[in-house]
Design an enzyme around this catalytic site. Structure first.
Site, PDB file in Angstrom:
ATOM      1  N   SER A  49       0.831  -1.205   0.000  1.00 36.92           N
ATOM      2  CA  SER A  49       0.000   0.000   0.000  1.00 36.92           C
ATOM      3  C   SER A  49       0.866   1.256   0.000  1.00 36.92           C
ATOM      4  O   SER A  49       2.055   1.230   0.337  1.00 36.92           O
ATOM      5  CB  SER A  49      -0.918   0.016   1.226  1.00 36.92           C
ATOM      6  OG  SER A  49      -0.158   0.210   2.403  1.00 36.92           O
ATOM      7  N   HIS A  50       0.253   2.353  -0.354  1.00 37.53           N
ATOM      8  CA  HIS A  50       0.934   3.644  -0.380  1.00 37.53           C
ATOM      9  C   HIS A  50       1.484   3.986   1.007  1.00 37.53           C
ATOM     10  O   HIS A  50       2.640   4.400   1.144  1.00 37.53           O
ATOM     11  CB  HIS A  50      -0.041   4.721  -0.856  1.00 37.53           C
ATOM     12  CG  HIS A  50       0.537   6.094  -0.905  1.00 37.53           C
ATOM     13  ND1 HIS A  50       1.548   6.440  -1.763  1.00 37.53           N
ATOM     14  CD2 HIS A  50       0.255   7.208  -0.178  1.00 37.53           C
ATOM     15  CE1 HIS A  50       1.857   7.715  -1.580  1.00 37.53           C
ATOM     16  NE2 HIS A  50       1.089   8.198  -0.624  1.00 37.53           N
ATOM     17  N   MET A  51       0.677   3.803   2.029  1.00 33.40           N
ATOM     18  CA  MET A  51       1.085   4.118   3.404  1.00 33.40           C
ATOM     19  C   MET A  51       2.275   3.256   3.829  1.00 33.40           C
ATOM     20  O   MET A  51       3.218   3.752   4.445  1.00 33.40           O
ATOM     21  CB  MET A  51      -0.102   3.904   4.340  1.00 33.40           C
ATOM     22  CG  MET A  51       0.159   4.278   5.756  1.00 33.40           C
ATOM     23  SD  MET A  51       0.028   6.043   6.003  1.00 33.40           S
ATOM     24  CE  MET A  51      -0.317   6.073   7.736  1.00 33.40           C
ATOM     25  N   SER A  53       4.549   1.907   1.904  1.00 34.01           N
ATOM     26  CA  SER A  53       5.723   2.371   1.156  1.00 34.01           C
ATOM     27  C   SER A  53       6.315   3.624   1.783  1.00 34.01           C
ATOM     28  O   SER A  53       7.529   3.738   1.960  1.00 34.01           O
ATOM     29  CB  SER A  53       5.364   2.666  -0.301  1.00 34.01           C
ATOM     30  OG  SER A  53       4.980   1.494  -0.959  1.00 34.01           O
ATOM     31  N   LEU A  54       5.461   4.568   2.140  1.00 35.60           N
ATOM     32  CA  LEU A  54       5.925   5.801   2.769  1.00 35.60           C
ATOM     33  C   LEU A  54       6.590   5.519   4.116  1.00 35.60           C
ATOM     34  O   LEU A  54       7.621   6.115   4.449  1.00 35.60           O
ATOM     35  CB  LEU A  54       4.768   6.780   2.953  1.00 35.60           C
ATOM     36  CG  LEU A  54       4.200   7.399   1.683  1.00 35.60           C
ATOM     37  CD1 LEU A  54       2.973   8.240   2.012  1.00 35.60           C
ATOM     38  CD2 LEU A  54       5.246   8.226   0.972  1.00 35.60           C
TER      39      LEU A  54
END
Length: 92
Positions: A49-51, A53-54
């Site tokens: 997910s984007h979160m 990865s961040l």
């Protein structure tokens, strides 16, 4: 860190620097507070997910897929998050 259980985005103002964010869904709307938190625990979300990865980019430990995390982890409890092993421990 100290657990800060968030049930909706409207509660994000309660998150203090060094808190461990505990939430139902680790969605992209939470990404702006990653600079504040010591870790993230979420009931739903995936490692791609984007979160996630961040969080990896910033070296913030995150464990996703913790059943009923917001209900089981008491707000204000001391929480340890091991993102590599996928383990969350807390003390009330």
């Amino acid at each position: 860190g100290r657990a800060c259980v968030i049930n909706c985005e409207c509660e994000l103002s309660r998150v203090s620097p060094g808190d461990v964010l505990v939430t139902k869904v680790a969605g992209p709307a939470l990404s702006h507070i990653l600079t504040k938190v010591a870790g993230v625990v979420a009931e739903r979300g995936g490692s791609t997910s984007h979160m996630a990865s961040l969080a990896r980019e910033r070296g913030i430990p995150m464990v996703l897929g913790v059943p009923e995390a917001p209900r089981r982890i008491p707000d204000g409890s001391t929480v340890a998050v091991d993102g590599v092993a996928g383990v969350v421990r807390w003390m009330s």
